[in-house]
Enzyme design. Sequence first.
Site, PDB file in Angstrom:
ATOM      1  N   HIS A   1       0.797  -1.237   0.000  1.00  0.00           N
ATOM      2  CA  HIS A   1       0.000   0.000   0.000  1.00  0.00           C
ATOM      3  C   HIS A   1       0.822   1.277   0.000  1.00  0.00           C
ATOM      4  O   HIS A   1       0.278   2.360  -0.094  1.00  0.00           O
ATOM      5  CB  HIS A   1      -0.918   0.031   1.227  1.00  0.00           C
ATOM      6  CG  HIS A   1      -0.191   0.319   2.509  1.00  0.00           C
ATOM      7  ND1 HIS A   1       0.606  -0.595   3.119  1.00  0.00           N
ATOM      8  CD2 HIS A   1      -0.118   1.438   3.272  1.00  0.00           C
ATOM      9  CE1 HIS A   1       1.135  -0.072   4.211  1.00  0.00           C
ATOM     10  NE2 HIS A   1       0.713   1.171   4.329  1.00  0.00           N
TER      11      HIS A   1
HETATM   12  N1  UDP Z   1      -3.655  -5.084   9.163  1.00  0.00           N
HETATM   13  C1  UDP Z   1      -4.977  -5.410   9.435  1.00  0.00           C
HETATM   14  N2  UDP Z   1      -5.767  -5.842   8.390  1.00  0.00           N
HETATM   15  C2  UDP Z   1      -5.300  -5.951   7.119  1.00  0.00           C
HETATM   16  C3  UDP Z   1      -3.960  -5.585   6.849  1.00  0.00           C
HETATM   17  C4  UDP Z   1      -3.163  -5.140   7.895  1.00  0.00           C
HETATM   18  O1  UDP Z   1      -5.430  -5.348  10.571  1.00  0.00           O
HETATM   19  O2  UDP Z   1      -6.055  -6.352   6.233  1.00  0.00           O
HETATM   20  C5  UDP Z   1      -2.809  -4.587  10.282  1.00  0.00           C
HETATM   21  C6  UDP Z   1      -1.439  -5.207  10.386  1.00  0.00           C
HETATM   22  O3  UDP Z   1      -1.470  -6.398  11.142  1.00  0.00           O
HETATM   23  C7  UDP Z   1      -0.642  -4.119  11.087  1.00  0.00           C
HETATM   24  C8  UDP Z   1      -1.285  -2.855  10.563  1.00  0.00           C
HETATM   25  O4  UDP Z   1      -2.552  -3.221  10.042  1.00  0.00           O
HETATM   26  O5  UDP Z   1      -0.839  -4.150  12.476  1.00  0.00           O
HETATM   27  C9  UDP Z   1      -0.419  -2.272   9.486  1.00  0.00           C
HETATM   28  O6  UDP Z   1      -1.049  -1.208   8.918  1.00  0.00           O
HETATM   29  P1  UDP Z   1      -0.519  -0.572   7.558  1.00  0.00           P
HETATM   30  O7  UDP Z   1       0.207  -1.617   6.781  1.00  0.00           O
HETATM   31  O8  UDP Z   1      -1.701   0.104   6.952  1.00  0.00           O
HETATM   32  O9  UDP Z   1       0.425   0.587   8.041  1.00  0.00           O
HETATM   33  P2  UDP Z   1       1.981   0.644   8.357  1.00  0.00           P
HETATM   34  O10 UDP Z   1       2.268  -0.333   9.436  1.00  0.00           O
HETATM   35  O11 UDP Z   1       2.718   0.379   7.093  1.00  0.00           O
HETATM   36  O12 UDP Z   1       2.166   2.048   8.818  1.00  0.00           O
END
Ligand code: UDP
Length: 359
Positions: free
Chosen positions: A200
């Site tokens: 993403h």
């Molecule tokens: N996550 C979730 N559902 C999904 C995909 C990811 O709950 O379908 C959780 C994942 O386990 C992690 C968080 O969302 O805890 C990550 O969010 P994201 O990848 O949007 O943001 P980043 O961590 O890259 O800032």
Amino acid sequence: MVLVCGTRPELIKLAPLMRHFGENGAIVYTGQHYDDSLYSRIRADLPPSKQFHELGVTAAGRGAQLGEAISAVDEVLKAYPHPVVLVQGDTTSALAGALAANARALPLVHVEAGLRSHDRAMPEEHNRVLIDHVADLCCAPTALNRLNLLAENIPSERIAVTGNTVVEALRAALPSAGDRADVLAARGLHRDEYILATIHRPENVDDPERLAEILRELGELPLPVVFPLHPRTGKSVERFGLTGLLKPLLVLEPQAYPAFLALAAEAAVIVSDSGGIQEEVSVLKRPVVVVRRSTERPEISGLFGVLVPPGPLIGVETAVWLNDVAGHRERLSRLPSPYGDGAACRRIADAIEARFPLA
Ligand code: UDP
């Protein structure tokens, strides 16, 4: 305490602190992630709070969003006489919370301080640096994060090494083995016989060729690929006319946190550009192929994960892990998580109590 946040990962990782502070903690949600699948679905699993302020910041573009969020947070802070303000991570919302606290000369705590990718093309890198330098207490998850802060002349009295609250957040949400089996069965999946992928980040999905290359690589992996589709990625796929490349993938809506953890815990390999997932694999003891040009979480590299640029190395590195799924599962199960033992929340609360006794 006033906890300011605005995105899915912040809600997930702040949940243990929300539980800890209970009604002594107000939550201010900017609305940066407003999509139901990223917000309502995650909020449904959070501890209920009477002091949950939804600000509904809708501005598009980073500058306008930041400005609007600072003003909106400022309005809420007026209602709290002497709060300590706490922000987590590196989002626009976290920076807005930090600057709103700073403008009111309120004490500021930064949870997940000291992460550095040294990649100045990432807005998050600028957010992290700015927040760490205005924070009165930097809660660094690891010793390496502390060294990053010291290298920028942040005094050691302002730093506490706490671990990362992701460990306790995950442990609280991870379904039992039986419930995980149900999650898999409902989707026709079998343990260790599929790959879980999430993509993403703007660097991967805002460029049509890069996104196409990643989707093509995922489509050619030798096991079924489960792909919870982030709304941002979905919009790019539509806009660039790449829907056909989703055909070989098992596309799902963004999952509730427990269901996502179930899928992650039982996957043979995870392919992702997420920040939080890089940490979670070290608790779930799963391998991750990180599709990014840089990472602010090098602690897992060579242990639970490998960093690859978008392109053919996705397939190459995934194949390495797939070579011996059971063997890697066994080996990784013996490695401790670099993000701590699940007591980060208590350490953060202790550090706050020690520095701001009246909070
Ligand atoms: N996550 C979730 N559902 C999904 C995909 C990811 O709950 O379908 C959780 C994942 O386990 C992690 C968080 O969302 O805890 C990550 O969010 P994201 O990848 O949007 O943001 P980043 O961590 O890259 O800032």
